[in-house]
Write an enzyme that holds these catalytic residues in place. Structure first.
Site, short mmCIF file in Angstrom:
data_model
loop_
_atom_site.label_atom_id
_atom_site.label_comp_id
_atom_site.label_asym_id
_atom_site.label_seq_id
_atom_site.Cartn_x
_atom_site.Cartn_y
_atom_site.Cartn_z
N ASP A 157 0.86 -1.18 0.00
CA ASP A 157 0.00 0.00 0.00
C ASP A 157 0.89 1.23 0.00
OD1 ASP A 157 -2.01 -1.83 0.29
OD2 ASP A 157 -2.86 -0.94 2.11
N HIS A 226 4.29 -7.61 -0.16
CA HIS A 226 3.92 -8.90 -0.73
C HIS A 226 4.65 -9.13 -2.04
CE1 HIS A 226 0.19 -9.56 1.86
NE2 HIS A 226 0.61 -8.35 2.21
N SER A 352 8.04 3.21 4.57
CA SER A 352 9.30 3.29 3.85
C SER A 352 9.02 3.18 2.36
CB SER A 352 10.26 2.20 4.32
OG SER A 352 11.57 2.47 3.85
#
Length: 383
Positions: A157, A226, A352
């Site tokens: 995200d 992911h 980050s």
């Protein structure tokens, strides 16, 4: 009487002054406070950076972007003890909060950064014992569906900082500010003979090109990352380094910011050739965790500038290096760690950046806009 009293007070003051002077001489102390290097550095550097920030906020002609920071300014920024602060922040994250304090603390964080707790697998704020658990909260399975029509999906995200083709072995971290591909990934073994450029040494076919995507994770975003596709991880390369902010405003000013910061690069192969996913650390990101790699330790107190550490997941001298841990990742003997599209790979301690670099046919096209928000599972592009 008055004269005698004045003589008595004068004598006492002389004796006190003499005693203090002797004590200062005997202890080596002086009346002036001893200088403290770290507070002095923070004070002067903070004042200078504050002045620079104020100066850069002034109106610019034709809407031109601010000039990049000078080497002196970057060196000054890097002198800040951001690694120490990040380790301290990491310890604070692990401190268990009293039950009565959890809801007020987490509610303040939710309000400040716009966190959507309706997506969280556990919405009850009393469940999270500390800030670290709250940062690394899991999501409900159905809230991040995977795009079936795209061969490449978002690994995290966040917000799209930049994307496109890699030209002349220089990659853009934001528009107009670049970093060296070779410095970012480090030397590559077993590539083509006498390639014309570092970029060409990565490509397995002259009919392919090299592409990149940069995803910035803000503090309020979901902090796990992911697998963006089905691929095989062959090597983990850990670059110790600085922990400067990767906020887009800072990325516009500091050239090669991603090469200066600590990062963990996972490299391997996908259906079209070379593929890499790099997790870039930042201020207060005291740790980068990869679920299938228990050997990885980031933000160590000491490191050698310019160094990196490799860990291979493939056969070495007829032996396979074992990997283990929670989460996904299956070790295929002699071939590396096989990851499937959408599989959980690792996590940050706070927001980050993720950088994808991958080989694909030249007709690969992105379905993105610079600055757009994106979520895990949404399509990035296709062939």
């Amino acid at each position: 009487m008055a004269a005698a009293l004045r003589r008595l007070i004068s004598g006492l003051s002389q004796r006190v002054s003499s005693s203090v002077s002797r004590r200062m001489l005997s202890t080596g102390r002086s009346f002036l406070p001893r200088p403290r290097p770290l507070p002095l550095l923070l004070l002067t550097s903070g004042g200078y950076l504050g002045y620079e920030h104020y100066r850069r906020r002034g109106p610019r002609e034709d809407g031109a972007p601010p000039p990049p920071a000078t080497p002196t300014q970057v060196a000054l920024y890097r002198s800040f003890p951001t690694r120490l602060l990040s380790r301290t922040w990491g310890r604070l994250n692990g401190v268990e909060l009293p039950t009565w304090l959890r809801k007020p603390v987490f509610s303040l964080y939710i309000w400040t950064f716009g966190v959507n707790m309706q997506e969280a697998a556990v919405e009850d704020l009393h469940h999270y014992r500390n800030l670290g658990e709250f940062f690394r909260r899991r999501l409900k399975p159905a809230v991040r569906p995977l795009c079936a029509s795209s061969c490449l999906i978002s690994p995290a995200d966040g917000k799209i900082l930049h994307f496109g083709r890699v030209k002349n072995s220089e990659v853009e971290q934001v528009k107009g500010v670049t970093y060296s591909l070779e410095h970012f990934l480090g030397p590559q073994k077993g590539r083509g003979n006498d390639p014309s450029s570092f970029r060409d040494s990565i490509l397995s076919s002259p009919d392919h090109d090299l592409f990149h995507v940069v995803v910035y994770l803000a503090p309020g975003d979901y902090h796990c990352f992911h697998s963006p596709t089905d691929w095989r991880v062959e090597l983990r390369r850990h670059f110790p380094g600085s922990l400067m902010s990767v906020n887009p405003g800072v990325a516009r000013l500091v050239k090669e910011l991603f090469c200066l910061n600590e990062r963990v690069a996972l490299t391997g192969q996908w259906q079209h050739g070379f593929f890499s996913l790099t997790a870039v650390g930042a201020t207060n990101v005291g740790s980068i965790r990869v679920y299938f790699d228990k050997e990885l330790q980031t933000n160590a107190p000491r490191y050698r500038k310019g160094s990196f550490h490799d860990y291979s997941y493939v056969a070495v001298d007829d032996q396979v290096l074992q990997v283990a841990g929670v989460g996904g990742g299956a070790l295929v003997q002699g071939e590396g760690v096989v990851l499937t599209k959408g599989e959980a790979v690792g996590e940050f301690n706070l927001g980050s950046t993720i950088v994808l670099l991958f080989e694909a046919p030249k007709d690969f096209s992105f379905k993105l806009q610079p600055g757009q928000p994106i979520r895990v599972g949404e399509g990035l592009g296709s062939v």
